[in-house]
Design a protein around this motif. Structure first.
Motif, PDB file in Angstrom:
ATOM      1  N   GLN A 161       0.866  -1.177   0.000  1.00  0.00           N
ATOM      2  CA  GLN A 161       0.000   0.000   0.000  1.00  0.00           C
ATOM      3  C   GLN A 161       0.903   1.227   0.000  1.00  0.00           C
ATOM      4  O   GLN A 161       2.008   1.199   0.545  1.00  0.00           O
ATOM      5  N   GLN A 162       0.376   2.298  -0.568  1.00  0.00           N
ATOM      6  CA  GLN A 162       1.249   3.438  -0.849  1.00  0.00           C
ATOM      7  C   GLN A 162       0.493   4.734  -0.622  1.00  0.00           C
ATOM      8  O   GLN A 162      -0.695   4.839  -0.933  1.00  0.00           O
ATOM      9  N   PHE A 163       1.187   5.707  -0.071  1.00  0.00           N
ATOM     10  CA  PHE A 163       0.609   7.038   0.080  1.00  0.00           C
ATOM     11  C   PHE A 163       1.523   7.997  -0.674  1.00  0.00           C
ATOM     12  O   PHE A 163       2.717   8.101  -0.364  1.00  0.00           O
ATOM     13  N   LEU A 164       0.970   8.666  -1.692  1.00  0.00           N
ATOM     14  CA  LEU A 164       1.759   9.548  -2.559  1.00  0.00           C
ATOM     15  C   LEU A 164       1.455  11.001  -2.247  1.00  0.00           C
ATOM     16  O   LEU A 164       0.295  11.368  -2.038  1.00  0.00           O
ATOM     17  N   ILE A 165       2.482  11.827  -2.285  1.00  0.00           N
ATOM     18  CA  ILE A 165       2.317  13.266  -2.067  1.00  0.00           C
ATOM     19  C   ILE A 165       3.177  14.005  -3.099  1.00  0.00           C
ATOM     20  O   ILE A 165       4.344  13.655  -3.300  1.00  0.00           O
ATOM     21  N   ALA A 166       2.586  15.024  -3.724  1.00  0.00           N
ATOM     22  CA  ALA A 166       3.375  15.920  -4.578  1.00  0.00           C
ATOM     23  C   ALA A 166       3.980  16.980  -3.653  1.00  0.00           C
ATOM     24  O   ALA A 166       3.352  17.987  -3.347  1.00  0.00           O
ATOM     25  N   LEU A 167       5.187  16.716  -3.172  1.00  0.00           N
ATOM     26  CA  LEU A 167       5.815  17.684  -2.253  1.00  0.00           C
ATOM     27  C   LEU A 167       6.053  18.999  -2.968  1.00  0.00           C
ATOM     28  O   LEU A 167       5.993  20.074  -2.367  1.00  0.00           O
ATOM     29  N   SER A 168       6.295  18.889  -4.262  1.00  0.00           N
ATOM     30  CA  SER A 168       6.502  20.066  -5.094  1.00  0.00           C
ATOM     31  C   SER A 168       6.013  19.721  -6.492  1.00  0.00           C
ATOM     32  O   SER A 168       6.090  18.561  -6.897  1.00  0.00           O
ATOM     33  N   ARG A 223      -0.644  19.507  -4.575  1.00  0.00           N
ATOM     34  CA  ARG A 223      -0.518  20.244  -3.316  1.00  0.00           C
ATOM     35  C   ARG A 223       0.265  19.403  -2.305  1.00  0.00           C
ATOM     36  O   ARG A 223      -0.003  18.194  -2.178  1.00  0.00           O
ATOM     37  N   PRO A 224       1.185  20.009  -1.572  1.00  0.00           N
ATOM     38  CA  PRO A 224       1.944  19.207  -0.598  1.00  0.00           C
ATOM     39  C   PRO A 224       1.139  18.804   0.638  1.00  0.00           C
ATOM     40  O   PRO A 224       1.632  18.033   1.460  1.00  0.00           O
ATOM     41  N   ASN A 225      -0.072  19.306   0.767  1.00  0.00           N
ATOM     42  CA  ASN A 225      -0.898  18.883   1.917  1.00  0.00           C
ATOM     43  C   ASN A 225      -2.085  18.013   1.484  1.00  0.00           C
ATOM     44  O   ASN A 225      -3.092  17.934   2.179  1.00  0.00           O
ATOM     45  N   LYS A 226      -1.937  17.366   0.329  1.00  0.00           N
ATOM     46  CA  LYS A 226      -2.940  16.379  -0.123  1.00  0.00           C
ATOM     47  C   LYS A 226      -2.179  15.110  -0.504  1.00  0.00           C
ATOM     48  O   LYS A 226      -1.126  15.189  -1.147  1.00  0.00           O
TER      49      LYS A 226
END
Ligand code: TYD
Length: 138
Positions: free
Chosen positions: A61-68, A88-91
């Motif tokens: 399982q994976q949680f992805l975030i666009a930090l930038s 968004r870095p908070n999504k």
């Protein structure tokens, strides 16, 4: 983990905005994720015409975030496809096991953080789409 691909949504990560205008801080801790983080990795310097992913996982399982920056995640459960944009870095996007994913349309300077519940194991990958379809049927 059971899921419906329609229910895979962006998740708000708690954000602490500085009262003096010194910027934002986001935090992931305790039971925020439905798994214990065993590995962290990140993608960067991805050319805009590149596609990453192109596989599914049996257990990971994976949680992805666009930090930038930003990129699109194409999700596929073997029947339906959905595209979700991370910018968004908070999504973050929680991808359950058994979901085919492709990451594309990377903007310049994108950093994609990945928090996962397993150590790296090539045996957990399904890298051929036809194998994925078979996997979903069994
Ligand atoms: P891969 O997961 O296929 O990348 P992506 O899905 O982003 O396109 O991994 C690319 C290569 O990196 C592959 O040879 C496996 C290797 N790799 C590791 O050695 N350790 C890791 O933790 C990860 C994620 C990949």
């Amino acid at each position: 983990m059971s899921y419906l691909i329609e229910n895979i949504q962006l998740i708000d990560i708690p954000k602490i905005s500085d009262p003096d205008g010194r910027g934002n801080l986001s935090v992931i801790e305790k039971d925020f994720l439905p798994f214990k983080i065993k590995r962290v990795y990140y993608l960067y310097d991805v050319p805009s015409d590149s596609t990453r992913g192109g596989h599914a996982h049996k257990e990971l399982q994976q949680f992805l975030i666009a930090l930038s920056g930003s990129f699109d995640v194409v999700l596929d459960d073997g029947m339906k496809r959905r595209i979700i944009t991370l910018n968004r870095p908070n999504k973050g996007l929680l991808i359950p096991n058994g979901v085919w994913r492709e990451l594309e349309n990377f903007s310049a300077g994108t950093v994609c953080l990945s928090l996962v519940n397993e150590e790296y194991d090539e045996e957990d990958y399904i890298r051929k789409y036809s194998d994925f379809v078979l996997f979903k049927r069994t």
